[in-house]
Design a protein around this motif. Structure first.
Motif, PDB file in Angstrom:
ATOM      1  N   ASP A  74      -4.896  -1.420  -2.692  1.00 49.76           N
ATOM      2  CA  ASP A  74      -5.999  -1.658  -1.771  1.00 49.76           C
ATOM      3  C   ASP A  74      -5.572  -2.728  -0.766  1.00 49.76           C
ATOM      4  O   ASP A  74      -5.350  -3.889  -1.126  1.00 49.76           O
ATOM      5  CB  ASP A  74      -7.237  -2.120  -2.538  1.00 49.76           C
ATOM      6  CG  ASP A  74      -8.431  -2.319  -1.620  1.00 49.76           C
ATOM      7  OD1 ASP A  74      -9.052  -1.313  -1.242  1.00 49.76           O
ATOM      8  OD2 ASP A  74      -8.698  -3.483  -1.270  1.00 49.76           O
ATOM      9  N   MET A  75      -5.452  -2.362   0.486  1.00 42.23           N
ATOM     10  CA  MET A  75      -4.910  -3.279   1.494  1.00 42.23           C
ATOM     11  C   MET A  75      -5.769  -4.519   1.676  1.00 42.23           C
ATOM     12  O   MET A  75      -5.261  -5.632   1.816  1.00 42.23           O
ATOM     13  CB  MET A  75      -4.722  -2.552   2.831  1.00 42.23           C
ATOM     14  CG  MET A  75      -3.554  -1.598   2.840  1.00 42.23           C
ATOM     15  SD  MET A  75      -3.034  -1.117   4.517  1.00 42.23           S
ATOM     16  CE  MET A  75      -4.426  -0.125   5.025  1.00 42.23           C
ATOM     17  N   GLU A 119      -7.764   7.718   3.844  1.00 42.37           N
ATOM     18  CA  GLU A 119      -8.208   8.493   2.676  1.00 42.37           C
ATOM     19  C   GLU A 119      -9.010   9.723   3.088  1.00 42.37           C
ATOM     20  O   GLU A 119      -8.908  10.785   2.465  1.00 42.37           O
ATOM     21  CB  GLU A 119      -9.023   7.595   1.742  1.00 42.37           C
ATOM     22  CG  GLU A 119      -8.177   6.558   1.007  1.00 42.37           C
ATOM     23  CD  GLU A 119      -9.003   5.610   0.174  1.00 42.37           C
ATOM     24  OE1 GLU A 119     -10.261   5.673   0.255  1.00 42.37           O
ATOM     25  OE2 GLU A 119      -8.416   4.786  -0.549  1.00 42.37           O
ATOM     26  N   LEU A 157      -8.449  -3.753   7.794  1.00 39.37           N
ATOM     27  CA  LEU A 157      -7.597  -3.106   6.792  1.00 39.37           C
ATOM     28  C   LEU A 157      -8.411  -2.172   5.897  1.00 39.37           C
ATOM     29  O   LEU A 157      -7.955  -1.078   5.540  1.00 39.37           O
ATOM     30  CB  LEU A 157      -6.881  -4.166   5.957  1.00 39.37           C
ATOM     31  CG  LEU A 157      -5.821  -4.986   6.707  1.00 39.37           C
ATOM     32  CD1 LEU A 157      -5.321  -6.120   5.822  1.00 39.37           C
ATOM     33  CD2 LEU A 157      -4.672  -4.113   7.168  1.00 39.37           C
ATOM     34  N   LYS A 158      -9.613  -2.597   5.537  1.00 44.66           N
ATOM     35  CA  LYS A 158     -10.476  -1.748   4.721  1.00 44.66           C
ATOM     36  C   LYS A 158     -10.814  -0.456   5.457  1.00 44.66           C
ATOM     37  O   LYS A 158     -10.734   0.647   4.884  1.00 44.66           O
ATOM     38  CB  LYS A 158     -11.758  -2.499   4.354  1.00 44.66           C
ATOM     39  CG  LYS A 158     -12.722  -1.685   3.500  1.00 44.66           C
ATOM     40  CD  LYS A 158     -13.951  -2.508   3.128  1.00 44.66           C
ATOM     41  CE  LYS A 158     -14.905  -1.701   2.260  1.00 44.66           C
ATOM     42  NZ  LYS A 158     -16.100  -2.495   1.863  1.00 44.66           N
ATOM     43  N   LEU A 189      -3.415   5.544  -0.796  1.00 44.99           N
ATOM     44  CA  LEU A 189      -2.423   4.470  -0.839  1.00 44.99           C
ATOM     45  C   LEU A 189      -2.249   3.927  -2.251  1.00 44.99           C
ATOM     46  O   LEU A 189      -3.109   4.104  -3.125  1.00 44.99           O
ATOM     47  CB  LEU A 189      -2.846   3.353   0.114  1.00 44.99           C
ATOM     48  CG  LEU A 189      -3.096   3.801   1.575  1.00 44.99           C
ATOM     49  CD1 LEU A 189      -3.465   2.611   2.439  1.00 44.99           C
ATOM     50  CD2 LEU A 189      -1.879   4.530   2.142  1.00 44.99           C
ATOM     51  N   SER A 244       0.814  -1.213   0.000  1.00 39.03           N
ATOM     52  CA  SER A 244       0.000   0.000   0.000  1.00 39.03           C
ATOM     53  C   SER A 244       0.846   1.261   0.000  1.00 39.03           C
ATOM     54  O   SER A 244       0.348   2.352  -0.286  1.00 39.03           O
ATOM     55  CB  SER A 244      -0.919   0.021   1.225  1.00 39.03           C
ATOM     56  OG  SER A 244      -0.195   0.360   2.396  1.00 39.03           O
ATOM     57  N   GLN A 251      -7.838   1.930   5.667  1.00 39.23           N
ATOM     58  CA  GLN A 251      -7.582   2.641   4.409  1.00 39.23           C
ATOM     59  C   GLN A 251      -8.598   3.758   4.188  1.00 39.23           C
ATOM     60  O   GLN A 251      -8.231   4.870   3.791  1.00 39.23           O
ATOM     61  CB  GLN A 251      -7.607   1.656   3.232  1.00 39.23           C
ATOM     62  CG  GLN A 251      -7.276   2.301   1.899  1.00 39.23           C
ATOM     63  CD  GLN A 251      -6.634   1.345   0.927  1.00 39.23           C
ATOM     64  OE1 GLN A 251      -6.395   0.185   1.231  1.00 39.23           O
ATOM     65  NE2 GLN A 251      -6.340   1.829  -0.268  1.00 39.23           N
TER      66      GLN A 251
END
Length: 390
Positions: free
Chosen positions: A377-378, A368, A360-361, A374, A290, A364
């Protein structure tokens, strides 16, 4: 890949901290079992002893194991109180915040801490420690943390503890954050006192600490020149609890019922170590791909990942926003890492594909919203890694 999302519970975040961890339903139910009087019901003495023996087998030790009332710190304090005497020199092996904390503990009991400092972003160097001991090895015992939770650094006990033992130095190991997620061979690795707790890899409620005590450690405790300057943390009071059918204080029976079920959950799993290792590797790959960076350079523990916070972002505020907007709670940090390094706890019940991917979602999306975009996409990278055959 089909994944189940966690049912939303009002005002209760998804707990993805490196302890306390999520608690499985059968463990919560066990905590509500009917009570007895553990001080006079000999059936409970037998239950307690059986649980300690089962835990000893998990820790790969033939030494006595005790379960104490109090979170992990009570076992650390009990080890220091029972071993340290005024004037004793104690080697503090320090490559993390919890490692250095042992110095303050032994000072309380009049001992002189001597600190061996390692690098904070990697495990303790065996060669550097060996060179140090060649010059100075006059220590009653040494303290070391297996996984120093604020950074997630893993120290190689298999090499370090036998080295210390070869110089006649007893070893006190904090394995609170490594148990269940990393191999632990207490006797083979010459660990004299090995310490764990209920609320991390075992995924039981906080409130219990436990420790194994080797024959050499017992000999040192019994051979003290001065009385142990504590009642609650005096391990000698526990030595013959079963034969005497007497506890030094009333144990928290509900917590012990729950911990026994949590321990059974771990023992019934085919390969908990593999699950933790696979999750941890996938998380690290997702972070690196990422464009974020890991705090450590090497020697990662499989139970926690420490991530550097992007410049211009306050880590503590980031964690609060992630909790408020996504209902997921990850770990902040302490001391020199506060606000600079955040932590994802993938230990015990947390180390499940659906929970980690959701975390993780959310991380992120939170980044953002702060203007940090990033390179990958983690969540997607994590899932790709998880389906790969190892």
């Amino acid at each position: 890949m089909l994944r189940q999302r966690r049912p939303k519970v009002p005002d209760v975040p998804l707990l993805m901290t490196p302890g306390p961890t999520q608690v499985r339903e059968n463990v919560r139910i066990a905590r509500a079992y009917e009570m007895t009087n553990p001080d006079i019901d000999f059936k409970f003495f037998k239950f307690y002893r059986k649980t300690c023996l089962k835990l000893a087998a998990f820790m790969n030790t033939e030494s006595q194991v005790l379960i104490l009332s109090g979170e992990g710190m009570v076992a650390l304090d009990s080890a220091c109180a029972s071993l340290a005497e005024p004037g004793d020199r104690v080697l503090i092996i320090d490559n993390g915040i919890f490692g250095e904390g042992f110095a303050d503990m032994v000072k309380v009991y009049g001992a002189e801490p001597v600190v061996f400092k390692g690098e904070r972003t990697r495990g303790i160097s065996y060669e550097n420690l060996r060179e140090f001991l060649e010059k100075d090895s006059d220590f009653k015992f040494a303290t070391i943390v297996h996984c120093d939770t604020p950074s997630g650094v893993l120290n190689d006990l298999k090499e370090i503890c036998p080295l210390l033992k070869s110089y006649g130095i007893l070893t006190v190991v904090d394995a609170v954050s490594s148990m269940v997620g990393e191999p632990l061979f207490t006797d083979d690795w010459a660990i004299d006192i090995c310490i764990g707790a209920s609320q991390k890899g075992f995924s039981a409620p906080p409130g219990l600490a436990f420790l194994s005590i080797s024959p050499d450690a017992w000999a040192a405790i019994e051979g003290r020149k001065t009385p142990i300057p504590s009642y609650y943390c005096n391990l000698l009071l526990w030595k013959n609890y079963f034969e005497d059918a007497w506890f030094p204080y009333t144990p928290p029976i509900g917590d012990i019922f729950a911990f026994k079920i949590a321990l059974d959950n771990v023992l019934k799993e085919e390969n908990a170590l593999r699950r933790h290792r696979k999750i941890a590797k996938a998380v690290r790959k997702a972070v690196i791909r990422s464009g974020l960076s890991l705090y450590l350079r090497s020697d990662y523990c499989s139970t926690v990942t420490a991530v550097n916070v992007p410049e211009g972002i306050d880590g503590e505020a980031l964690i609060q926003k992630m909790k408020d907007e996504h209902g997921i709670l990850i770990g902040g940090n302490f001391g020199y890492l506060k606000g600079k390094v955040i932590r994802i706890g993938h230990m015990g019940e947390n180390a499940r594909l659906e929970y980690v991917s959701e975390t993780l979602k959310a991380l992120q999306l939170t980044l953002e919203s702060e203007g940090i975009f990033l390179r990958a996409d983690m969540e997607s990278v994590f899932l790709e890694e998880m389906v790969k055959k190892r």
